[in-house]
Scaffold this motif. Structure first.
Motif, PDB file in Angstrom:
ATOM      1  N   UNK A 190      -1.905  -0.636  -0.898  1.00  0.00           N
ATOM      2  CA  UNK A 190      -0.509  -0.242  -0.733  1.00  0.00           C
ATOM      3  C   UNK A 190       0.319  -1.376  -0.154  1.00  0.00           C
ATOM      4  N   UNK A 191      -0.286  -2.173   0.720  1.00  0.00           N
ATOM      5  CA  UNK A 191       0.444  -3.311   1.262  1.00  0.00           C
ATOM      6  C   UNK A 191       0.865  -4.274   0.167  1.00  0.00           C
ATOM      7  N   UNK A 192      -0.033  -4.528  -0.764  1.00  0.00           N
ATOM      8  CA  UNK A 192       0.289  -5.416  -1.882  1.00  0.00           C
ATOM      9  C   UNK A 192       1.268  -4.762  -2.839  1.00  0.00           C
ATOM     10  N   UNK A 193       1.019  -3.494  -3.141  1.00  0.00           N
ATOM     11  CA  UNK A 193       1.857  -2.786  -4.105  1.00  0.00           C
ATOM     12  C   UNK A 193       3.296  -2.660  -3.615  1.00  0.00           C
ATOM     13  N   UNK A 194       3.474  -2.493  -2.304  1.00  0.00           N
ATOM     14  CA  UNK A 194       4.817  -2.282  -1.754  1.00  0.00           C
ATOM     15  C   UNK A 194       5.731  -3.478  -1.964  1.00  0.00           C
ATOM     16  N   UNK A 195       5.139  -4.660  -2.165  1.00  0.00           N
ATOM     17  CA  UNK A 195       5.945  -5.858  -2.365  1.00  0.00           C
ATOM     18  C   UNK A 195       6.255  -6.116  -3.836  1.00  0.00           C
ATOM     19  N   UNK A 196       5.638  -5.330  -4.726  1.00  0.00           N
ATOM     20  CA  UNK A 196       5.775  -5.602  -6.159  1.00  0.00           C
ATOM     21  C   UNK A 196       6.487  -4.508  -6.926  1.00  0.00           C
ATOM     22  N   UNK A 197       6.440  -3.256  -6.438  1.00  0.00           N
ATOM     23  CA  UNK A 197       7.122  -2.188  -7.167  1.00  0.00           C
ATOM     24  C   UNK A 197       8.626  -2.392  -7.084  1.00  0.00           C
ATOM     25  N   UNK A 198       9.317  -1.920  -8.110  1.00  0.00           N
ATOM     26  CA  UNK A 198      10.760  -2.127  -8.217  1.00  0.00           C
ATOM     27  C   UNK A 198      11.557  -0.895  -7.828  1.00  0.00           C
ATOM     28  N   UNK A 199      10.988   0.284  -8.088  1.00  0.00           N
ATOM     29  CA  UNK A 199      11.647   1.557  -7.778  1.00  0.00           C
ATOM     30  C   UNK A 199      10.587   2.554  -7.321  1.00  0.00           C
TER      31      UNK A 199
END
Length: 463
Positions: A190-199
């Motif tokens: 989630x730490x990584x994903x939170x920086x890459x998702x757009x919406x």
């Protein structure tokens, strides 16, 4: 063997200098005893002592590694690790939040002209990565719990009955360690994903609170650095996609539950490969339990290799098809809404389609955690079907297809859309009558059961 969130390794512990000799030596146990208790020569009383000592050894592990938790995943630890991975991030400036709100408001106005589904957003926000984690964690719990519970239950059910009776401390410890291991992987992902998702709907699932349109300014800015399109176009395009997703999830009440049900069905279809447990037990050396480094190694590897079952394959096909239909519909209505208003809309749609099709961060997260991919493999076919259906029957009849899951195109329809379109043009709603009749029958059965209960002993009353 693929790594799994928690469990033992299917291989030897590494302490046996001559595993071949051990397998051949009848005094040290043989293959006839699949759990390696030496054909009955192993003293089960000793096994009980081992379990007790092991439980004592890890009794304080929960307080050291994330605090108390209940359930199959330690979400407190997941949140802590995600926050640590994100680090300090400046709050979103008020000016940026205003621009996001304006973009969503403009997109809603344009969407009104291309779909009968009403606006589904009641609030617009601009999130930092940390705010994304905080506001989506409840949904991640619903997505991860079924799989984590199944993994935990599957290996416990494979223990011998005699061992289960004495394994209380071990089972409690393994549950706690398993929850921490899964929480650790979830937090890092989630730490990584939170920086890459757009919406908030970037991966095709309604992760955030209902009705909250959320955009991620930092990730959008980073994406825009590699594009030739103006930032304002990119922001409006993504705002339109977010608003379209919320229209669909709000206007189709059963859609969210169908997505979660497909994930739960995937988890329930998980089967254990007993050969992995037998290999572990045959080479099990109780002395290894006293070595924390060996315990860590055993817990960090998968205890079994999940087998692809027909139930899982069917659930995965349903999930992939539904994700493709959602993304395809959003792409269609957004392109229709933006039209000539944003010249680069078509190119931006293709960019996002490739981003999803090649496996973005969301797919990697799910594949790491539960072996489940969220890739809408037939996104192009789904978008083509919605475009052709719109041309044939218009947006009102097109969106009426979302009234019931039995009316939606199947995976086969995505390959051969002409037959599906002909059925809609001809007014064929085959399947819907049967589905409604079945629903009414279920409700009638529940009502009859409730009446029987009322005639018996009164149940608890909600305050």
């Amino acid at each position: 063997m693929a790594d799994l969130p928690f469990g033992f390794s299917a291989g030897d512990s590494g302490d046996d200098p001559d595993p071949d000799k051990r397998k051949k030596d009848p005094e040290s146990g043989s293959g006839a005893d699949p759990f390696g208790f030496g054909g009955g020569q192993f003293d089960m009383g000793d096994l009980g002592q081992i379990f007790s000592k092991l439980g004592e050894m890890f009794s304080g592990a929960g307080n050291v590694m994330g605090g108390q938790h209940s359930g199959p995943v330690n979400y407190d630890l997941a949140r802590q690790l995600a926050s640590s991975s994100i680090g300090f991030v400046n709050p979103v400036p008020e000016k940026t939040s205003g621009a996001v709100a304006d973009a969503v408001r403009l997109a809603e106005t344009w969407l009104d002209g291309v779909t009968p589904l009403p606006a589904g957003t009641t609030r617009t926000v601009a999130w930092t990565p940390g705010e994304w984690v905080d506001n989506t964690l409840n949904t991640w719990k619903r997505l991860c719990d079924p799989v984590a519970e199944q993994i935990s239950n599957v290996w416990v059910s494979a223990l011998p009955e005699e061992a289960k009776g004495m394994a209380g401390p071990l089972l409690a410890m393994m549950s706690q360690m398993g929850g921490m291991a899964f929480g650790s992987q979830l937090g890092q992902a989630l730490g990584k994903l939170s920086k890459e998702v757009l919406t908030s709907t970037d991966i095709g699932l309604p992760l955030g609170p209902k009705g909250t349109a959320a955009l991620m300014p930092d990730a959008i800015e980073a994406l825009g650095e590699g594009l030739e399109h103006p930032r304002s176009e990119l922001l409006t395009f993504l705002a339109a996609r977010e608003a379209a997703h919320h229209r669909l999830f709000s206007g189709v009440p059963w859609l969210s539950s169908q997505l979660l049900s497909a994930i739960e069905a995937f988890a329930k279809g998980m089967k254990i490969d007993m050969s992995g447990i037998e290999e572990l037990a045959a080479g099990f050396n109780p002395a290894a339990l006293a070595d924390p480094s060996q315990m860590e190694q055993m817990l960090s590897q998968g205890m079994f290799e999940p087998k692809a079952t027909p139930e899982q394959e069917a659930a995965l096909e349903r999930l992939e098809t539904l994700l493709a239909l959602i993304d395809g519909w959003v792409q269609t209505v957004v392109n229709d809404a933006l039209g000539d208003r944003i010249p680069g809309a078509a190119a931006l749609s293709e960019m996002l389609r490739r981003r999803r099709a090649t496996g973005g961060p969301a797919e990697q997260t799910f594949a790491t955690l539960v072996g489940l991919e969220l890739r809408p493999r037939k996104l192009r076919e789904a978008a083509d079907l919605w475009v052709r259906l719109t041309e044939a029957v218009g947006s009102d009849a097109r969106d009426a297809v979302w009234q019931h899951p039995d009316l939606l195109p199947s995976a086969a329809d995505l390959d051969e859309p002409a037959g599906f379109i002909d059925r809609i043009v001809g007014g064929d709603t085959s399947g819907i009558d049967e589905a409604l009749a079945e629903m009414e029958n279920d409700l009638r059965t529940k009502d009859d059961g409730a009446d029987d209960t009322d005639r018996g002993t009164p149940g608890p009353v909600d305050n």
